[in-house]
Design a protein around this motif. Structure first.
Motif, PDB file in Angstrom:
ATOM      1  N   TRP A  89       0.844  -1.199   0.000  1.00  0.00           N
ATOM      2  CA  TRP A  89       0.000   0.000   0.000  1.00  0.00           C
ATOM      3  C   TRP A  89       0.878   1.249   0.000  1.00  0.00           C
ATOM      4  O   TRP A  89       0.568   2.233  -0.665  1.00  0.00           O
ATOM      5  CB  TRP A  89      -1.005   0.034   1.152  1.00  0.00           C
ATOM      6  CG  TRP A  89      -1.779   1.313   1.055  1.00  0.00           C
ATOM      7  CD1 TRP A  89      -1.754   2.375   1.899  1.00  0.00           C
ATOM      8  CD2 TRP A  89      -2.627   1.699  -0.040  1.00  0.00           C
ATOM      9  NE1 TRP A  89      -2.538   3.395   1.406  1.00  0.00           N
ATOM     10  CE2 TRP A  89      -3.081   3.000   0.220  1.00  0.00           C
ATOM     11  CE3 TRP A  89      -3.035   1.066  -1.218  1.00  0.00           C
ATOM     12  CZ2 TRP A  89      -3.944   3.686  -0.650  1.00  0.00           C
ATOM     13  CZ3 TRP A  89      -3.889   1.740  -2.087  1.00  0.00           C
ATOM     14  CH2 TRP A  89      -4.325   3.032  -1.796  1.00  0.00           C
ATOM     15  N   ASP A 100      -5.031  12.652  -1.520  1.00  0.00           N
ATOM     16  CA  ASP A 100      -6.483  12.535  -1.335  1.00  0.00           C
ATOM     17  C   ASP A 100      -7.038  11.329  -2.081  1.00  0.00           C
ATOM     18  O   ASP A 100      -7.846  10.571  -1.534  1.00  0.00           O
ATOM     19  CB  ASP A 100      -7.199  13.813  -1.796  1.00  0.00           C
ATOM     20  CG  ASP A 100      -6.913  14.996  -0.877  1.00  0.00           C
ATOM     21  OD1 ASP A 100      -6.571  14.772   0.302  1.00  0.00           O
ATOM     22  OD2 ASP A 100      -7.038  16.147  -1.349  1.00  0.00           O
ATOM     23  N   ALA A 103      -6.009   8.182  -0.326  1.00  0.00           N
ATOM     24  CA  ALA A 103      -6.786   7.974   0.905  1.00  0.00           C
ATOM     25  C   ALA A 103      -8.175   7.428   0.577  1.00  0.00           C
ATOM     26  O   ALA A 103      -8.669   6.521   1.261  1.00  0.00           O
ATOM     27  CB  ALA A 103      -6.890   9.278   1.686  1.00  0.00           C
ATOM     28  N   ARG A 104      -8.811   7.952  -0.471  1.00  0.00           N
ATOM     29  CA  ARG A 104     -10.138   7.458  -0.878  1.00  0.00           C
ATOM     30  C   ARG A 104     -10.050   5.998  -1.319  1.00  0.00           C
ATOM     31  O   ARG A 104     -10.898   5.178  -0.951  1.00  0.00           O
ATOM     32  CB  ARG A 104     -10.723   8.318  -2.003  1.00  0.00           C
ATOM     33  CG  ARG A 104     -11.213   9.678  -1.550  1.00  0.00           C
ATOM     34  CD  ARG A 104     -12.021  10.404  -2.618  1.00  0.00           C
ATOM     35  NE  ARG A 104     -11.377  10.480  -3.921  1.00  0.00           N
ATOM     36  CZ  ARG A 104     -10.507  11.421  -4.282  1.00  0.00           C
ATOM     37  NH1 ARG A 104     -10.163  12.383  -3.441  1.00  0.00           N
ATOM     38  NH2 ARG A 104      -9.975  11.412  -5.499  1.00  0.00           N
ATOM     39  N   GLY A 106      -7.714   3.806  -0.475  1.00  0.00           N
ATOM     40  CA  GLY A 106      -7.398   2.996   0.708  1.00  0.00           C
ATOM     41  C   GLY A 106      -8.638   2.701   1.542  1.00  0.00           C
ATOM     42  O   GLY A 106      -8.846   1.563   1.962  1.00  0.00           O
ATOM     43  N   ARG A 107      -9.476   3.720   1.769  1.00  0.00           N
ATOM     44  CA  ARG A 107     -10.711   3.510   2.538  1.00  0.00           C
ATOM     45  C   ARG A 107     -11.631   2.526   1.834  1.00  0.00           C
ATOM     46  O   ARG A 107     -12.205   1.628   2.462  1.00  0.00           O
ATOM     47  CB  ARG A 107     -11.442   4.834   2.764  1.00  0.00           C
ATOM     48  CG  ARG A 107     -10.895   5.654   3.911  1.00  0.00           C
ATOM     49  CD  ARG A 107     -11.813   6.814   4.280  1.00  0.00           C
ATOM     50  NE  ARG A 107     -12.087   7.720   3.169  1.00  0.00           N
ATOM     51  CZ  ARG A 107     -11.301   8.723   2.787  1.00  0.00           C
ATOM     52  NH1 ARG A 107     -10.181   8.962   3.449  1.00  0.00           N
ATOM     53  NH2 ARG A 107     -11.630   9.487   1.772  1.00  0.00           N
ATOM     54  N   ALA A 108     -11.791   2.702   0.520  1.00  0.00           N
ATOM     55  CA  ALA A 108     -12.681   1.812  -0.243  1.00  0.00           C
ATOM     56  C   ALA A 108     -12.197   0.366  -0.190  1.00  0.00           C
ATOM     57  O   ALA A 108     -13.010  -0.555  -0.046  1.00  0.00           O
ATOM     58  CB  ALA A 108     -12.791   2.295  -1.685  1.00  0.00           C
ATOM     59  N   HIS A 110     -10.326  -1.036   2.192  1.00  0.00           N
ATOM     60  CA  HIS A 110     -10.538  -1.545   3.554  1.00  0.00           C
ATOM     61  C   HIS A 110     -12.011  -1.844   3.821  1.00  0.00           C
ATOM     62  O   HIS A 110     -12.328  -2.761   4.570  1.00  0.00           O
ATOM     63  CB  HIS A 110      -9.990  -0.565   4.591  1.00  0.00           C
ATOM     64  CG  HIS A 110      -8.513  -0.674   4.779  1.00  0.00           C
ATOM     65  ND1 HIS A 110      -7.919  -1.686   5.497  1.00  0.00           N
ATOM     66  CD2 HIS A 110      -7.496   0.101   4.321  1.00  0.00           C
ATOM     67  CE1 HIS A 110      -6.607  -1.535   5.478  1.00  0.00           C
ATOM     68  NE2 HIS A 110      -6.324  -0.457   4.770  1.00  0.00           N
ATOM     69  N   ASP A 111     -12.888  -1.081   3.176  1.00  0.00           N
ATOM     70  CA  ASP A 111     -14.335  -1.313   3.311  1.00  0.00           C
ATOM     71  C   ASP A 111     -14.834  -2.414   2.380  1.00  0.00           C
ATOM     72  O   ASP A 111     -16.028  -2.725   2.382  1.00  0.00           O
ATOM     73  CB  ASP A 111     -15.115  -0.024   3.010  1.00  0.00           C
ATOM     74  CG  ASP A 111     -14.917   1.053   4.059  1.00  0.00           C
ATOM     75  OD1 ASP A 111     -14.440   0.732   5.171  1.00  0.00           O
ATOM     76  OD2 ASP A 111     -15.225   2.227   3.754  1.00  0.00           O
TER      77      ASP A 111
END
Length: 194
Positions: A89, A100, A103-104, A106-108, A110-111
């Motif tokens: 990562w 930015d 980060a978006r 990475g969040r997606a 992980h979700d």
């Protein structure tokens, strides 16, 4: 160096192991624990180095490197492999080049919601990676057809398959032997300390 089994340090390596350690050295001149954990069996280290470089760092690959690293990170998330996730990562975020956006993404990941940030071929690759990782026995020809329909050619499909297969292998190796990043330079693009 940190793992649940003994790893041999450079200064204690015999000539055979030293030769393979030299092959496994990173651009920083170090040998990461993911490779050093093989030090009791140099032949598996040599095979691992060759497989890793062929799957992820081959000049013939045409999937963009940031996406190769993102696929690698997603498989590592799905397998709960902190070691590979930390390294790949970091590489993906570096190659994405936009904090930015990274980060978006990475969040997606992980979700487990890649559709929140990807579409087209990129989304098809993430869906393929997830199914092959989580439900390998349920793969069907239609999974490959979906990649073609998203615009990927057969060479790119093979690249993706090899990246996903490699990370499923290495995630299990790392998790199964308790390998940590202790002492490693994390990320291919990191600057070595010192």
């Amino acid at each position: 160096m940190s793992a649940w089994i003994r790893m041999i340090a450079d200064e204690d390596a015999d000539d055979t192991l030293q030769e393979v350690l030299n092959l496994a050295r990173t651009p920083h001149g170090t040998v990461d624990n993911v490779m050093r954990v093989h030090s009791l069996r140099p032949s598996t280290m040599k095979g691992h180095v060759i497989l890793y470089r062929a799957a992820l760092h081959d000049d013939a690959n045409t999937i963009p490197m940031w996406l190769q690293e993102t696929i690698s990170a997603y498989v590592s998330i799905l397998n709960d492999c902190d070691y590979s996730l930390a390294n790949h990562w970091k590489n993906a975020a570096h190659l994405i080049g936009d904090e930015d956006r990274a980060a978006r993404i990475g969040r997606a990941l992980h979700d487990r919601d890649p559709a929140a940030v990807f579409e087209g071929a990129e989304l098809a690759l993430m869906r393929y990676a997830e199914k092959l990782t989580v439900n390998p026995g349920q793969m069907e020809e239609s999974d490959v057809t979906a990649l073609r329909e998203a615009g990927l050619d057969d060479g790119q499909i093979l690249e993706a398959n090899q990246i996903v297969g490699y990370f499923n292998y290495v995630n299990r190796l790392l998790n199964g032997l308790g390998v940590s990043t202790a002492g490693d330079v994390v990320g291919y693009y990191a600057k070595a300390e010192g």
